[in-house]
Enzyme design. Structure first.
Site, short mmCIF file in Angstrom:
data_model
loop_
_atom_site.label_atom_id
_atom_site.label_comp_id
_atom_site.label_asym_id
_atom_site.label_seq_id
_atom_site.Cartn_x
_atom_site.Cartn_y
_atom_site.Cartn_z
N TYR A 139 0.84 -1.20 0.00
CA TYR A 139 0.00 0.00 0.00
C TYR A 139 0.87 1.25 0.00
O TYR A 139 1.32 1.72 1.06
CB TYR A 139 -0.88 0.01 1.26
CG TYR A 139 -1.93 -1.07 1.35
CD1 TYR A 139 -2.29 -1.85 0.25
CD2 TYR A 139 -2.59 -1.32 2.55
CE1 TYR A 139 -3.27 -2.83 0.34
CE2 TYR A 139 -3.58 -2.29 2.66
CZ TYR A 139 -3.91 -3.04 1.55
OH TYR A 139 -4.89 -4.00 1.66
N LYS A 175 -1.10 -8.09 -2.52
CA LYS A 175 -2.47 -7.63 -2.31
C LYS A 175 -2.40 -6.15 -2.57
O LYS A 175 -1.69 -5.41 -1.88
CB LYS A 175 -2.82 -7.93 -0.86
CG LYS A 175 -4.23 -7.64 -0.43
CD LYS A 175 -4.43 -8.33 0.92
CE LYS A 175 -5.81 -8.17 1.48
NZ LYS A 175 -6.09 -6.91 2.11
P1 FBP Z 1 -10.80 -4.65 3.27
O1 FBP Z 1 -11.28 -5.59 2.18
O2 FBP Z 1 -11.83 -4.49 4.34
O3 FBP Z 1 -10.34 -3.34 2.68
O4 FBP Z 1 -9.55 -5.35 3.95
C1 FBP Z 1 -8.29 -5.32 3.34
C2 FBP Z 1 -7.26 -4.74 4.27
O5 FBP Z 1 -5.99 -4.74 3.65
C3 FBP Z 1 -7.18 -5.44 5.61
O6 FBP Z 1 -6.41 -6.63 5.53
C4 FBP Z 1 -6.58 -4.37 6.47
O7 FBP Z 1 -6.93 -4.47 7.80
C5 FBP Z 1 -7.20 -3.13 5.91
O8 FBP Z 1 -7.57 -3.40 4.58
C6 FBP Z 1 -6.23 -1.97 5.93
O9 FBP Z 1 -6.91 -0.86 5.49
P2 FBP Z 1 -6.22 0.53 5.22
O10 FBP Z 1 -6.46 0.80 3.76
O11 FBP Z 1 -6.95 1.49 6.10
O12 FBP Z 1 -4.77 0.43 5.56
#
Ligand code: FBP
Length: 259
Positions: free
Chosen positions: A140, A171
C-alpha cells in the site's frame, strides 16, 4: 525459491477473507456480529473461503483449522499519524506453531520509513520460505509523497515492488479500470495478484463489478474484509464473489446469488 499458494486456490483462483481490521482500524469497522471473531470463523468456513487472514491473538484464541490461515506478522493502528510504518509483531516460528499456511506482511512504499519494512520483510521472506510457507504482501503506497494511491502508476508500481522483493502474492488496491489493472498484473509477473477490497462500496453490484473487472484483468482473486462482513448478507455476498472468482460467472449471473 518461490513457494506456491496451492492451499489457497481452487481452479487456480482464490478468495481470501481479511479480518485484521481490529488492529488496523479498531472495532469501529465491526457490527454486533462481526465484532465476534467466532462469527467470522464460522462465516469463513460456511462460505468456503480459500483462506482467512488473522493476527496472532485471534489465531491463538479462535482459529480452529477449518480453513487455511494466513498469519499477519506486522500491524499498526491508525492512532499514529504521518508517514506510516508497520513493524513485525509476530514471528514465522509462531506462525508455524499456530498452523498458519502462509504469512502476511504489509509494506508502505513511499513512506519515509519504507526501508525499515523492506528490511524486516527480507528476513521474514527467507525464514518463511525455509519453512515452505508462502509470503503474501499487502503493498500500500502511502505517506506524504503519495498523492493518489489508486492511480494506475502507483498501483502497478506496488505490484512490481511485490515481485521484486520476493512476494509469492501481492495484495493491491484496485486502480479503477480493467486495462490499468491488467498492467499491474503484468508488472507483478509470477507473483500472484489479489485485489484488496477497500471500504464498503456504494452498492453490492458496484463491488461485484469491480471484482469482475479485476478477474478480467488476470488477477488470482481478492482478499476482502469489509465488503463481505459489512454487507447485508455476508453469506450471500461470499457466494456471489465465489461465483465470479472461482467459477468465472458473469456479473449478471453472480448477482442472482445475492437474492
Ligand atoms: P478490506 O477488504 O476491508 O479493505 O480489507 C483489506 C485490508 O488490507 C485489511 O487486511 C486491512 O486491515 C485493511 O484493509 C487496511 O486498510 P487501510 O487501507 O486502512 O490500511
Amino acid at each position: 525459491m518461490a513457494v506456491a499458494l496451492n492451499e489457497f486456490l481452487t481452479n487456480n483462483r482464490g478468495i481470501l477473507l481479511a479480518y485484521d481490521h481490529g488492529i488496523e482500524h479498531g472495532p469501529t469497522d465491526f457490527n454486533e456480529f462481526s465484532v465476534d471473531p467466532q462469527f467470522i470463523m464460522d462465516l469463513a468456513s460456511k462460505a468456503g473461503f480459500n483462506g482467512l487472514v488473522l493476527q496472532k491473538g485471534l489465531a491463538e484464541k479462535y482459529y480452529d483449522g477449518r480453513i487455511p490461515m494466513i498469519l499477519k506478522l506486522n500491524g499498526k493502528t491508525n492512532l499514529v499519524h504521518g508517514d506510516p510504518v508497520s513493524r513485525q509483531i509476530c514471528s514465522v516460528e509462531e506462525a508455524v506453531s499456530l498452523h498458519a499456511k502462509a504469512v502476511g506482511y504489509t509494506i508502505y512504499p513511499g513512506s519515509i520509513h519504507e526501508s525499515i519494512m523492506f528490511r524486516e520483510f527480507g528476513k521474514i521472506q527467507v525464514e518463511a520460505h525455509k519453512r515452505d510457507l508462502p509470503v503474501i504482501t499487502w503493498i500500500y503506497p502511502r505517506g506524504k509523497n503519495i498523492k493518489d494511491d489508486t492511480s494506475s502508476d502507483v498501483v502497478s508500481y506496488a505490484a512490481r515492488i511485490g515481485l521484486e522483493i520476493g512476494s509469492d502474492a501481492v495484495k493491491i488496491k484496485y486502480s479503477g479500470t480493467v486495462d490499468s489493472f491488467r498492467w499491474a498484473v503484468k508488472a507483478a509477473g509470477r507473483a500472484r495478484v489479489f485485489m484488496s477490497g477497500g471500504p464498503l462500496a456504494n452498492s453490492e453490484k458496484d463491488f461485484l463489478r469491480q471484482v469482475r473487472e479485476v478477474m478480467e484483468a488476470g488477477a488470482t482473486g481478492v482478499a476482502v474484509g469489509r465488503n463481505v462482513w459489512q454487507s447485508k448478507n455476508p453469506l450471500k455476498m461470499s457466494e456471489a464473489l465465489k461465483r465470479i472468482i472461482i467459477d468465472d460467472w458473469s456479473l449478471t449471473d453472480a448477482e442472482k446469488a445475492l437474492v
